[in-house]
Design an enzyme around this catalytic site. Structure first.
Site, short mmCIF file in Angstrom:
data_model
loop_
_atom_site.label_atom_id
_atom_site.label_comp_id
_atom_site.label_asym_id
_atom_site.label_seq_id
_atom_site.Cartn_x
_atom_site.Cartn_y
_atom_site.Cartn_z
N PHE A 128 0.86 -1.19 0.00
CA PHE A 128 0.00 0.00 0.00
C PHE A 128 0.89 1.24 0.00
CE2 PHE A 128 -2.46 3.51 1.69
CZ PHE A 128 -3.60 3.43 0.90
N ASP A 215 9.36 2.72 1.76
CA ASP A 215 8.17 3.42 2.24
C ASP A 215 8.06 3.14 3.74
OD1 ASP A 215 5.64 4.13 3.07
OD2 ASP A 215 4.64 3.51 1.21
N LYS A 244 2.63 10.31 8.30
CA LYS A 244 1.93 9.84 9.51
C LYS A 244 2.47 10.48 10.80
CE LYS A 244 -0.12 5.56 7.78
NZ LYS A 244 -1.54 5.76 7.96
C1 LIG Z 1 2.89 2.35 3.89
C2 LIG Z 1 2.02 3.51 3.52
N1 LIG Z 1 2.34 4.27 2.47
C3 LIG Z 1 1.58 5.32 2.10
C4 LIG Z 1 0.43 5.64 2.77
C5 LIG Z 1 -0.41 6.81 2.33
O1 LIG Z 1 -0.31 7.84 3.24
P1 LIG Z 1 -1.39 9.05 3.22
O2 LIG Z 1 -2.70 8.46 3.61
O3 LIG Z 1 -0.85 10.03 4.22
O4 LIG Z 1 -1.40 9.60 1.84
C6 LIG Z 1 0.05 4.86 3.87
C7 LIG Z 1 -1.22 5.15 4.58
O5 LIG Z 1 -1.81 4.32 5.21
C8 LIG Z 1 0.85 3.77 4.25
O6 LIG Z 1 0.52 2.99 5.29
#
Ligand SMILES: Cc1ncc(COP(=O)(O)O)c(C=O)c1O
Length: 390
Positions: A128, A215, A244
């Site tokens: 994700f 990520d 986050k």
């Molecule tokens: C691993 C990871 N990458 C990217 C995102 C996307 O972040 P945002 O919701 O701040 O755009 C998330 C959100 O849950 C995530 O867990």
């Protein structure tokens, strides 16, 4: 409930009025223990004094000037972040998806500069990475992509935790310029790869001239028991994305870059009006400074172990529980069957949890949590699970 909000979410019928430490209170005055942190965001708990004060002072001083001028708090946060992560430069945005967009654009630009006209990025099944067009295309979940075709191209997918498949791509695809991966897959259900996986990916990337892009949006900022999850394997990536918990609730995202990757983006290549503004950066600085000063990562490791042990003991005899997985305070209880109803049951019992990937209970408690609060999460949740499974 207002009828004027686009129905993007199936929100629970509860509204919180305020929070303090690991607890939230709803508008009726009922108290809840927060074992979710707004999905890994309020890692220092609610109303954390150094962050509250930093935001208040900055709001009374200066909110925004734009990146047309240099921004003092942006520079201070960049210096502290880069020193802590062992990286060289950082681009600030406003969310995780934006941080990953920056990483994807950086990788493509790097490829074009090397003469690769159709650069490709290796991404993982069940990953994700966000909800923007490029990041949902990088995401390995059809539910996130369905209805939004045509997807953005330029991604090659491999199974997670499978080095042979990455080696096979390296052997056959000369257009790959980078690999984007979560050190632990969060939304997929806290999927923890084998020890040595990240270090092996680092080696493969080096051998093939690929950028290793991590990520760490969910795993970073002390959540895993180290400030960044890659530090468990002493891996330094070429690109790392954060968001986050970096602002403890103030929107901020960051794309850090190292070595050759740190020089790719030049004036005119990328930008953001709000990105790196004084308010968000001052909050981010207060968060990171506090995490370092108070050994928050060590507490996450200690309390993560306490919680995992308590859950395993309490759930050992329950045949519907497959396993408890954890790295620091990234915790999952894998159930045999879908268990979405548990969220409402826990809520009734004063505990905030999440269910992801249908049958995984996900816990992301505050990293400031103490021994008694950790025991309280275990006690309430074990009771709820036994009640749910009958
Ligand atoms: C691993 C990871 N990458 C990217 C995102 C996307 O972040 P945002 O919701 O701040 O755009 C998330 C959100 O849950 C995530 O867990």
């Amino acid at each position: 409930m207002s009828d004027h909000i686009i129905k993007a979410y199936r929100s629970l019928p509860v509204t919180f009025s305020h929070g303090e430490g690991c607890y939230l209170w709803d508008s009726q005055g009922k108290r809840y223990l927060d074992a979710l942190c707004g999905i890994s965001v309020t890692s220092l708990g609610h109303n954390y004094a150094p962050v509250t004060t930093a935001i208040q002072q900055q709001a009374a001083t200066l909110l925004h000037t734009s990146n047309l001028y240099s921004i003092g708090w942006q520079q201070q946060l960049a210096d502290l972040l880069c020193r802590t992560a062992g990286m060289e430069r950082v681009f600030f945005g406003n969310s995780g998806a934006e941080a990953n967009e920056a990483a994807i654009k950086l990788a493509r630009l790097h490829g074009h500069r090397r003469g690769i006209k159709t650069p490709q990025i290796v991404v993982m099944e069940h990953a994700f990475h966000g909800r923007t067009m490029a990041t949902l295309s990088a995401t390995g979940n059809r539910k996130v992509q369905a209805g939004f075709e045509p997807l953005v191209g330029g991604f090659v997918r491999a199974p997670y935790n499978d080095l042979a498949s990455i080696e096979a791509i390296a052997d056959n695809n000369r257009n790959v310029v980078a690999l984007l991966v979560e050190p632990v897959q969060g939304e997929a259900g806290i999927v923890i790869p084998d020890t040595g996986y990240l270090a092996a990916l680092r080696r493969i990337c080096d051998q093939n001239d690929w950028l290793l892009m991590l990520d760490e949006i969910q795993t970073g900022m002390a959540r895993s028991g180290k400030m960044f999850a890659c530090q468990h394997e002493k891996v330094v990536p070429d690109v790392m994305t954060l968001a986050k918990a970096l602002g403890n609730g103030v929107p901020i995202g960051a794309c850090l870059a190292n070595g050759i990757a740190a020089e790719v983006i030049q004036p005119g290549n990328h930008g953001s009006t709000f990105g790196g503004n004084p308010l968000a950066c001052r909050a981010g600085y207060a968060v990171l400074h506090s995490m370092l000063e108070f050994g928050i990562a060590d507490n996450a490791a200690l309390r993560g172990e306490q919680l995992a042990v308590a859950l395993r003991q309490g759930l050992m005899t329950n045949p519907d529980v497959v396993e408890v997985r954890h790295l620091g305070l990234l915790l999952a209880i894998q159930m045999k069957k879908p268990c979405q109803e548990l969220v409402a049951l826990a809520l009734e019992n004063g505990l905030l949890i999440n269910v992801t990937a249908e049958s995984v209970i996900r816990l992301l408690p505050p990293l400031i949590i103490d021994e008694a609060e950790t025991a309280e999460i275990a006690e309430i949740l074990i009771d709820c699970i036994h009640q749910f499974t009958g």
